[in-house]
Design an enzyme around this catalytic site. Structure first.
Site, PDB file in Angstrom:
ATOM      1  N   ALA A 172       0.862  -1.175   0.000  1.00 32.67           N
ATOM      2  CA  ALA A 172       0.000   0.000   0.000  1.00 32.67           C
ATOM      3  C   ALA A 172       0.902   1.228   0.000  1.00 32.67           C
ATOM      4  O   ALA A 172       2.056   1.170   0.431  1.00 32.67           O
ATOM      5  CB  ALA A 172      -0.887  -0.014   1.230  1.00 32.67           C
ATOM      6  N   GLY A 204       0.640  -5.053   0.958  1.00 34.14           N
ATOM      7  CA  GLY A 204      -0.571  -5.145   0.134  1.00 34.14           C
ATOM      8  C   GLY A 204      -0.298  -5.826  -1.204  1.00 34.14           C
ATOM      9  O   GLY A 204      -1.200  -6.432  -1.787  1.00 34.14           O
ATOM     10  N   GLU A 213      -0.540  -9.359  -0.505  1.00 31.70           N
ATOM     11  CA  GLU A 213      -1.969  -9.644  -0.256  1.00 31.70           C
ATOM     12  C   GLU A 213      -2.755  -9.656  -1.566  1.00 31.70           C
ATOM     13  O   GLU A 213      -3.678 -10.456  -1.733  1.00 31.70           O
ATOM     14  CB  GLU A 213      -2.527  -8.619   0.736  1.00 31.70           C
ATOM     15  CG  GLU A 213      -1.979  -8.851   2.152  1.00 31.70           C
ATOM     16  CD  GLU A 213      -2.250  -7.710   3.111  1.00 31.70           C
ATOM     17  OE1 GLU A 213      -1.989  -6.543   2.746  1.00 31.70           O
ATOM     18  OE2 GLU A 213      -2.708  -7.968   4.244  1.00 31.70           O
ATOM     19  N   GLU A 254       5.038  -4.953   6.990  1.00 29.43           N
ATOM     20  CA  GLU A 254       4.337  -3.854   7.665  1.00 29.43           C
ATOM     21  C   GLU A 254       4.873  -3.605   9.067  1.00 29.43           C
ATOM     22  O   GLU A 254       4.837  -2.497   9.572  1.00 29.43           O
ATOM     23  CB  GLU A 254       2.823  -4.156   7.740  1.00 29.43           C
ATOM     24  CG  GLU A 254       2.094  -4.121   6.403  1.00 29.43           C
ATOM     25  CD  GLU A 254       2.069  -5.468   5.688  1.00 29.43           C
ATOM     26  OE1 GLU A 254       2.893  -6.364   6.009  1.00 29.43           O
ATOM     27  OE2 GLU A 254       1.212  -5.619   4.786  1.00 29.43           O
TER      28      GLU A 254
HETATM   29  C1  HXC Z   1       5.098   4.381  -1.179  1.00 32.76           C
HETATM   30  C2  HXC Z   1       6.973   3.384  -2.038  1.00 32.76           C
HETATM   31  C3  HXC Z   1       6.608   2.149  -1.469  1.00 32.76           C
HETATM   32  C4  HXC Z   1       5.374   2.067  -0.741  1.00 32.76           C
HETATM   33  C5  HXC Z   1       8.473   1.884  -2.500  1.00 32.76           C
HETATM   34  N1  HXC Z   1       8.125   3.178  -2.665  1.00 32.76           N
HETATM   35  N2  HXC Z   1       7.562   1.237  -1.780  1.00 32.76           N
HETATM   36  N3  HXC Z   1       6.217   4.472  -1.884  1.00 32.76           N
HETATM   37  N4  HXC Z   1       4.655   3.220  -0.627  1.00 32.76           N
HETATM   38  N5  HXC Z   1       4.909   0.920  -0.212  1.00 32.76           N
HETATM   39  C6  HXC Z   1       8.855   4.223  -3.376  1.00 32.76           C
HETATM   40  C7  HXC Z   1      10.030   4.746  -2.560  1.00 32.76           C
HETATM   41  O1  HXC Z   1       9.604   5.726  -1.638  1.00 32.76           O
HETATM   42  C8  HXC Z   1      10.894   5.312  -3.674  1.00 32.76           C
HETATM   43  O2  HXC Z   1      10.369   6.553  -4.085  1.00 32.76           O
HETATM   44  C9  HXC Z   1      10.685   4.317  -4.806  1.00 32.76           C
HETATM   45  O3  HXC Z   1       9.440   3.683  -4.555  1.00 32.76           O
HETATM   46  C10 HXC Z   1      11.770   3.263  -4.883  1.00 32.76           C
HETATM   47  O4  HXC Z   1      11.930   2.685  -3.576  1.00 32.76           O
HETATM   48  P1  HXC Z   1      13.345   2.593  -2.824  1.00 32.76           P
HETATM   49  O5  HXC Z   1      13.046   2.333  -1.413  1.00 32.76           O
HETATM   50  O6  HXC Z   1      14.196   3.741  -3.173  1.00 32.76           O
HETATM   51  O7  HXC Z   1      13.937   1.286  -3.562  1.00 32.76           O
HETATM   52  P2  HXC Z   1      14.836   0.109  -2.952  1.00 32.76           P
HETATM   53  O8  HXC Z   1      15.957   0.645  -2.114  1.00 32.76           O
HETATM   54  O9  HXC Z   1      15.178  -0.743  -4.131  1.00 32.76           O
HETATM   55  O10 HXC Z   1      13.883  -0.703  -1.978  1.00 32.76           O
HETATM   56  C11 HXC Z   1      12.738  -1.365  -2.488  1.00 32.76           C
HETATM   57  C12 HXC Z   1      11.789  -1.806  -1.334  1.00 32.76           C
HETATM   58  C13 HXC Z   1      11.512  -0.581  -0.432  1.00 32.76           C
HETATM   59  C14 HXC Z   1      12.470  -2.915  -0.527  1.00 32.76           C
HETATM   60  C15 HXC Z   1      10.560  -2.344  -1.988  1.00 32.76           C
HETATM   61  O11 HXC Z   1      11.035   0.490  -1.241  1.00 32.76           O
HETATM   62  C16 HXC Z   1      10.499  -0.847   0.618  1.00 32.76           C
HETATM   63  O12 HXC Z   1      10.826  -1.399   1.674  1.00 32.76           O
HETATM   64  N6  HXC Z   1       9.263  -0.411   0.372  1.00 32.76           N
HETATM   65  C17 HXC Z   1       8.209  -0.478   1.380  1.00 32.76           C
HETATM   66  C18 HXC Z   1       7.691  -1.889   1.511  1.00 32.76           C
HETATM   67  C19 HXC Z   1       6.601  -1.941   2.572  1.00 32.76           C
HETATM   68  O13 HXC Z   1       6.826  -1.636   3.757  1.00 32.76           O
HETATM   69  N7  HXC Z   1       5.406  -2.365   2.167  1.00 32.76           N
HETATM   70  C20 HXC Z   1       4.269  -2.452   3.051  1.00 32.76           C
HETATM   71  C21 HXC Z   1       3.494  -1.176   3.021  1.00 32.76           C
HETATM   72  S1  HXC Z   1       2.151  -1.185   4.168  1.00 32.76           S
HETATM   73  P3  HXC Z   1      11.270   7.894  -4.076  1.00 32.76           P
HETATM   74  O14 HXC Z   1      10.291   8.957  -4.502  1.00 32.76           O
HETATM   75  O15 HXC Z   1      11.791   8.042  -2.714  1.00 32.76           O
HETATM   76  O16 HXC Z   1      12.337   7.586  -5.083  1.00 32.76           O
HETATM   77  C22 HXC Z   1       0.977  -2.136   3.453  1.00 32.76           C
HETATM   78  C23 HXC Z   1      -0.266  -2.297   4.283  1.00 32.76           C
HETATM   79  C24 HXC Z   1      -1.365  -2.893   3.478  1.00 32.76           C
HETATM   80  O17 HXC Z   1       1.135  -2.623   2.392  1.00 32.76           O
HETATM   81  C25 HXC Z   1      -2.643  -2.700   4.189  1.00 32.76           C
HETATM   82  C26 HXC Z   1      -3.844  -2.905   3.367  1.00 32.76           C
HETATM   83  C27 HXC Z   1      -4.019  -2.105   2.152  1.00 32.76           C
END
Ligand code: HXC
Length: 259
Positions: free
Chosen positions: A67, A110, A113, A133
């Protein structure tokens, strides 16, 4: 229909449609509009007699990284409750035609999911699955705690949900989360092939068979989903959620205080 964050090909092969998530710079982070577009596209394709199976994919680097954390970071529990994003997820789950996920790169939060909302999964060798998360002060909210546990069993689900560790395509296959692993160059073609194999069958039999298999999961699922949802909302009342999500946006390590 015009979409901003997805691309739709209604006939990528005979009777097979393709939905491609298309926010590549954000690793296909699932903002509310993108999810709404998937729901709308699925609703159109579900009602189209020329479609019998639907493939959902992202790109080589990311199926979806979860998400959209930037969109959620400042929200309160009440905001989240009012947004009611899960009605969109529920609508996706109600798609009658089979959904085949074609996954490469990250399928996280997400994104993982959404994979579990699909009926079969083809992955590339580079696919990684995770429920991270916990790293940002929350927990899965779109069925992760329920569907993942049913798919991979308690201890693997606990490890993924409590430590946030990603699992490889190989581990995901061993655990029963996905059907097949193929080289990156082939994952989409292989998913389309799998969809085509289903599309050859009677669409009515396929619809009822899908409904019946899902029944095995759904009998006690709804209760679990409501339980999970309440806890997910409640986490938006914590300082740790703000800290975890802001730390992600600001690209620093979170400092959780247990508040
Ligand atoms: C918003 C995101 C994002 C996310 C990545 N980006 N994941 N933006 N929401 N979930 C964006 C980053 O901010 C960045 O933008 C660009 O995508 C590239 O990501 P980087 O982190 O620079 O890349 P990298 O170092 O290769 O790492 C990749 C990654 C990491 C491991 C996927 O981005 C990451 O950990 N993302 C979050 C994963 C996460 O926690 N997901 C769960 C979310 S909560 P900029 O603009 O900075 O370049 C969830 C709850 C669901 O899903 C609930 C129900 C709907």
């Amino acid at each position: 229909m015009a979409y901003e964050f997805i691309l739709v090909e209604p006939q990528v092969a005979p009777y097979v449609a393709l939905i491609r998530l298309n926010r590549p710079k954000e690793y296909n982070a699932l903002n509310l509009q993108l999810m709404g577009e998937i729901r709308d596209a699925l609703s159109v394709l579900d009602n189209d007699d020329a479609v019998r199976a639907i493939v959902i994919t992202g790109n080589e680097k990311a199926f979806a990284a979860g998400a959209d954390i930037k969109q959620m970071a400042g929200k309160s529990a009440v905001d989240m409750l009012k947004i009611d994003q899960f009605s969109t997820w529920d609508a996706i789950r109600r798609t009658k035609k089979p959904l085949i996920a074609a996954v490469s790169g990250f399928a996280l939060g997400g994104g993982c999911e959404l994979v579990m909302h699909c009926d079969m999964v083809v992955a590339s060798e580079t696919a990684q699955f995770g429920q991270p998360e916990i790293n940002i002060g929350v927990m899965p909210g779109a069925g992760g705690t329920q569907r993942l546990t049913k798919a991979v069993g308690k201890v693997r689900a606990m490890e993924m949900v409590l430590t946030g560790r990603f699992i490889s395509a190989e581990e995901a296959k061993d655990a029963g989360l996905i059907n097949k692993i193929v080289p990156v160059a082939l994952y989409l073609d292989e998913a389309i092939k799998m969809a085509s194999a289903v599309a050859e069958k009677s669409p009515i039999a396929v619809q009822l068979a899908k409904e019946s298999v899902l029944k095995a999961f759904d009998t006690h699922l709804q209760e679990g989903l409501y339980f999970e949802r309440k806890n997910f909302y409640m986490l938006f009342a914590t300082e740790d959620q703000k800290e975890g999500m802001n730390a992600f946006v600001e690209k620093r390590k979170p400092d959780f205080k247990g508040q």
